[in-house]
Each structure stands twice: as structure tokens, then as C-alpha cells.
Design an enzyme around this catalytic site. Structure first.
Site, short mmCIF file in Angstrom:
data_model
loop_
_atom_site.label_atom_id
_atom_site.label_comp_id
_atom_site.label_asym_id
_atom_site.label_seq_id
_atom_site.Cartn_x
_atom_site.Cartn_y
_atom_site.Cartn_z
N GLU A 29 0.82 -1.21 0.00
CA GLU A 29 0.00 0.00 0.00
C GLU A 29 0.85 1.27 0.00
OE1 GLU A 29 -3.60 -0.01 2.32
OE2 GLU A 29 -3.06 1.93 3.16
N THR A 60 -3.82 4.96 -1.46
CA THR A 60 -4.88 5.47 -0.57
C THR A 60 -5.53 6.74 -1.15
OG1 THR A 60 -3.36 6.82 0.73
CG2 THR A 60 -3.71 4.55 1.47
N TYR A 61 -6.65 7.07 -0.54
CA TYR A 61 -7.46 8.23 -0.95
C TYR A 61 -7.59 9.13 0.26
CZ TYR A 61 -11.36 10.39 -3.56
OH TYR A 61 -12.19 11.24 -4.26
N ALA A 63 -8.55 11.83 3.15
CA ALA A 63 -9.82 12.09 3.84
C ALA A 63 -10.65 13.12 3.08
CB ALA A 63 -9.54 12.57 5.25
N HIS A 89 -7.82 3.35 -3.77
CA HIS A 89 -8.85 3.39 -2.74
C HIS A 89 -9.82 4.52 -3.11
CE1 HIS A 89 -6.12 1.49 0.59
NE2 HIS A 89 -5.92 0.95 -0.59
N TYR A 160 -11.99 -5.28 10.36
CA TYR A 160 -11.38 -4.81 11.61
C TYR A 160 -11.27 -5.95 12.64
CZ TYR A 160 -12.21 -0.58 9.11
OH TYR A 160 -12.19 0.37 8.11
N LYS A 180 -21.27 -5.58 3.51
CA LYS A 180 -20.38 -5.14 2.41
C LYS A 180 -20.12 -6.30 1.44
CE LYS A 180 -17.15 -3.12 5.27
NZ LYS A 180 -16.07 -2.22 5.69
N GLN A 191 -7.56 -3.99 8.75
CA GLN A 191 -6.81 -2.95 9.44
C GLN A 191 -5.54 -3.59 10.00
OE1 GLN A 191 -5.77 -0.08 9.80
NE2 GLN A 191 -7.71 0.88 10.39
C1 LIG Z 1 -7.61 -1.79 4.18
C2 LIG Z 1 -8.00 -0.40 4.59
C3 LIG Z 1 -7.71 0.67 3.74
C4 LIG Z 1 -8.06 1.98 4.09
N1 LIG Z 1 -7.78 3.00 3.23
C5 LIG Z 1 -8.18 4.25 3.51
C6 LIG Z 1 -7.97 5.33 2.60
O1 LIG Z 1 -7.40 5.15 1.51
N2 LIG Z 1 -8.41 6.56 2.94
C7 LIG Z 1 -9.07 6.81 4.12
O2 LIG Z 1 -9.46 7.97 4.36
N3 LIG Z 1 -9.28 5.82 5.01
C8 LIG Z 1 -8.86 4.55 4.74
N4 LIG Z 1 -9.09 3.54 5.64
C9 LIG Z 1 -9.73 3.85 6.92
C10 LIG Z 1 -11.27 3.78 6.81
O3 LIG Z 1 -11.75 4.80 5.94
C11 LIG Z 1 -11.86 3.97 8.21
O4 LIG Z 1 -11.55 2.88 9.00
C12 LIG Z 1 -13.34 4.27 8.23
O5 LIG Z 1 -13.68 4.74 9.55
C13 LIG Z 1 -14.22 3.06 7.95
O6 LIG Z 1 -14.33 2.79 6.61
P1 LIG Z 1 -15.14 1.45 6.16
O7 LIG Z 1 -15.42 1.53 4.72
O8 LIG Z 1 -14.47 0.26 6.69
O9 LIG Z 1 -16.51 1.73 6.96
P2 LIG Z 1 -17.84 0.93 7.20
O10 LIG Z 1 -17.78 -0.46 6.73
O11 LIG Z 1 -18.94 1.78 6.68
O12 LIG Z 1 -17.89 0.90 8.79
C14 LIG Z 1 -17.75 2.12 9.53
C15 LIG Z 1 -18.54 1.96 10.83
O13 LIG Z 1 -19.95 1.95 10.54
C16 LIG Z 1 -20.56 0.76 11.00
N5 LIG Z 1 -21.58 0.37 10.01
C17 LIG Z 1 -21.37 -0.10 8.75
N6 LIG Z 1 -22.56 -0.31 8.13
C18 LIG Z 1 -23.53 0.04 9.02
C19 LIG Z 1 -24.96 0.05 8.98
N7 LIG Z 1 -25.63 -0.34 7.88
N8 LIG Z 1 -25.63 0.48 10.08
C20 LIG Z 1 -24.96 0.89 11.20
N9 LIG Z 1 -23.60 0.90 11.30
C21 LIG Z 1 -22.90 0.48 10.22
C22 LIG Z 1 -19.42 -0.25 11.11
O14 LIG Z 1 -19.72 -1.28 12.05
C23 LIG Z 1 -18.27 0.64 11.56
O15 LIG Z 1 -18.34 0.90 12.93
C24 LIG Z 1 -8.74 2.22 5.32
C25 LIG Z 1 -9.02 1.15 6.19
C26 LIG Z 1 -8.67 -0.14 5.82
C27 LIG Z 1 -8.98 -1.28 6.75
#
Ligand SMILES: Cc1cc2nc3c(=O)[nH]c(=O)nc-3n(C[C@H](O)[C@H](O)[C@H](O)COP(=O)(O)OP(=O)(O)OC[C@H]3O[C@@H](n4cnc5c(N)ncnc54)[C@H](O)[C@@H]3O)c2cc1C
Length: 300
Positions: A29, A60-61, A63, A89, A160, A180, A191
Site C-alpha cells: 500500500e 490510498t485516498y 480524507a 482506494h 477490523y 459489504k 486494518q
Molecule cells: C484496508 C484499509 C484501507 C483503508 N484506506 C483508507 C484510505 O485510503 N483513505 C481513508 O481515508 N481511510 C482509509 N481507511 C480507513 C477507513 O476509511 C476507516 O476505518 C473508516 O472509519 C471506515 O471505513 P469502512 O469503509 O471500513 O466503513 P464501514 O464499513 O462503513 O464501517 C464504519 C462503521 O460503521 C458501521 N456500520 C457499517 N454499516 C452500518 C450500517 N448499515 N448500520 C450501522 N452501522 C454500520 C461499522 O460497524 C463501523 O463501525 C482504510 C481502512 C482499511 C482497513
């Protein structure tokens, strides 16, 4: 620098096809550099990493869309100049559906077929209500939108092992992860974590919940105690006492801390691969050294 609007190359292979070959994949990454010196350094890193032939690399992308152009440009650079299979991303936070679609269409038009689909973190100072536009609130919404636009896109999503920091419970987080996958994600990248038991428990719970896609462990070699403490505070990963003691014992000598970090990551990866992980994803922070040293260690 390659032009993100330049004529399309042949389409990439979906990463899901690579997983289907049942090889253990190595992915790396990168993040988009801020300035031209950073771009030069990225080129040098990418050139050095060509020799270990990563199966794919991700970019990555920033914030809230802060690196929208840069992510696209640097993804093109890695693809066009170095021949890597790339996975940009894409995060939804701060974007409308049309904006996310425009970014995805741009990648698709250039032949990219793999995207890491994420919600993103709420930028400091913004409320969740103002950070999320229209109905793009969760990673599953991003997956559904991208699949609707381009059904043949291969999408990775984040997982996670120690629970997403905002989730009320591990089970709730797992149910959301399944959303998802049900929306069309082909694989999960986790993570970062330092305790393999957390990953093994996570995989068991995912399988019991009916999540069958590959779950790729995300590994970050420690570079300093300050760095690792800051990152783990943000992402909620636990720091094993034994690792902290080893880093502290290294004192203020960066080379020794780096060696400790590599040693720990190597032991983690060996254990994960032996346990049948589908590969490993390295958070390399745009540096080649750790990835090269780990590759050499794994070849031994
Ligand atoms: C491999 C990896 C790459 C990453 N790359 C980047 C990047 O390039 N840029 C960046 O800014 N960040 C990045 N992140 C960080 C990520 O954006 C954060 O962890 C963010 O807070 C969660 O993104 P997510 O798509 O996993 O969220 P989600 O899957 O949407 O989850 C976020 C929260 O919402 C909850 N949730 C999900 N769906 C629902 C629902 N239907 N109802 C209620 N609650 C729900 C989940 O349980 C979780 O607590 C990365 C993380 C990982 C693991």
C-alpha cells in the site's frame, strides 16, 4: 508524469481471479505524495519494489477527497510506468453519489478493474450529518453504488480484527462487514494488527457468520514507538506488551527499532501464511526497505 486522462491501456485482471489461483498474494500500500520530491521518492520506491513482484499495489485516498487527483495520478504512474496491477482506494465521505461515480468512471475508463471501497473517516471538525452526503453513509453503500455502475469491478473492503472503533459491539461490526460482502465485495483487507490471535479469531468469526471471501491480513512494520502509538490510538489496534518492551529496549536507535519492527512483522507473516492466509498486505508508507527485507526473510 502519466496523465490520468491519457488513452486507456488494456483492462487489468480482477484481483478476485488472482485469489482464485490459490496462491498467497503479496500486496503493498502506497499513499499519494504531497509534492514533486515525494513523487520522485515514490518512483524510486516503486522501482526497487519491482524486483519482489507484488501481485498488486494499492493507493490510498485522502480524507474527504483531498487527494482525488493525486490518487488517480499516482495510481496511473504505478500502473503505466511500472506495470503493477493497481487498486486505488475510494472513500465516500464528503462526496455525493455523482462525485464517487465520476472518480470510479475515471478509473474504469483507464482499464482499472480493482477498487478498495470505503466509507472513510469523518474529517475533524465535521459532524457525521454533514460529512456524509445523500445516502452514502457506509462502506456497503459505496460497494452497492460501484457494483451498480460497473458490475465487473472487483472490490476490496476494510475489515477490523479488533472491531471498528465506532462499532457498538464486535457482532454489530461483523454484521456490517457481511453487508459489504453481500453488496458485492470480493475480498477483505484488514486494518493493521500486531497480535495474530486477533486475526485468527476474526477469521473464525467471519466464517461462522457466513463470510466466505478471502480475508487478507494487513501488516505494518513498526518504525518508531511514537509512530506506532499514534496509529494504534487512531485505529484501535492493540500493542502487545512484548512488542512495546522490545521497542523500548532499542532506546532511541532508529535502526534497531526498525530491525525489531521487521522481525516482529516477519514472525507475524510467517505464522499467517502457515495458517493458510490468502496472502498479506503491507502498509509500507512509501518505503521500500521493509518490504524488501521481509521478502528476503520469507524467501529464506
Ligand atoms: C484496508 C484499509 C484501507 C483503508 N484506506 C483508507 C484510505 O485510503 N483513505 C481513508 O481515508 N481511510 C482509509 N481507511 C480507513 C477507513 O476509511 C476507516 O476505518 C473508516 O472509519 C471506515 O471505513 P469502512 O469503509 O471500513 O466503513 P464501514 O464499513 O462503513 O464501517 C464504519 C462503521 O460503521 C458501521 N456500520 C457499517 N454499516 C452500518 C450500517 N448499515 N448500520 C450501522 N452501522 C454500520 C461499522 O460497524 C463501523 O463501525 C482504510 C481502512 C482499511 C482497513
Amino acid at each position: 508524469m502519466p496523465d490520468a486522462t491519457s488513452s486507456p491501456s488494456p483492462s487489468d485482471r480482477p484481483i478476485s481471479e488472482l485469489f482464485a489461483e490459490k496462491r498467497q498474494l503479496r500486496s503493498l500500500e502506497f499513499f499519494p505524495p504531497k509534492d514533486e520530491a515525494g513523487v520522485d521518492a515514490l518512483r524510486q520506491t516503486a522501482a526497487a519494489l519491482q524486483k519482489i513482484e507484488p501481485d498488486f499495489v494499492s493507493m490510498t485516498y485522502g480524507a474527504g477527497g483531498s487527494t482525488q487527483e493525486r490518487t488517480a495520478q499516482m495510481t496511473c504512474l504505478l500502473r503505466e510506468e511500472f506495470g503493477f496491477t493497481v487498486m486505488p482506494h475510494l472513500t465516500a465521505v464528503n462526496h455525493t453519489r455523482a462525485e464517487v461515480a465520476a472518480v470510479a468512471d475515471g478509473h474504469y475508463g483507464r482499464g482499472i478493474r480493482n477498487i478498495m471501497a470505503l466509507r472513510g473517516d469523518v474529517p475533524n471538525g465535521l459532524s457525521a450529518a454533514s460529512a456524509f452526503k445523500e445516502d452514502l453513509r457506509f462502506g456497503s453503500d459505496v460497494v452497492a453504488l460501484l457494483k451498480e455502475l460497473h458490475p465487473d469491478l472487483c472490490l476490496g473492503v476494510g475489515g477490523y480484527p479488533e472491531k471498528h472503533p465506532e462499532a457498538p459491539s464486535f457482532d454489530a461490526d461483523l454484521a456490517n462487514l457481511k453487508r459489504k460482502v453481500d453488496a458485492g465485495a470480493s475480498f477483505i483487507t484488514t486494518q493493521l494488527f500486531f497480535d495474530n490471535d486477533a486475526f485468527h479469531r476474526f477469521v473464525d468469526r467471519c466464517r461462522a457468520a457466513g463470510i466466505t471471501v478471502p480475508i487478507v491480513p494487513g501488516i505494518m512494520p513498526v518504525l518508531s514507538l511514537h509512530q506506532v502509538t499514534r496509529i494504534t490510538r487512531i485505529c484501535g489496534a492493540s500493542l502487545p506488551e512484548r512488542l512495546v518492551r522490545r521497542i523500548e529496549a532499542a532506546g532511541d536507535q532508529p535502526e534497531i527499532i526498525e530491525a525489531v519492527g521487521i522481525d516482529w512483522a516477519l514472525a507475524q507473516i510467517r505464522d499467517l501464511l502457515a495458517a493458510g492466509a490468502p496472502g498479506y498486505h503491507l502498509y509500507i508508507l512509501n518505503r521500500a526497505r521493509a518490504a524488501l527485507t521481509l521478502a528476503a526473510g520469507l524467501a529464506a
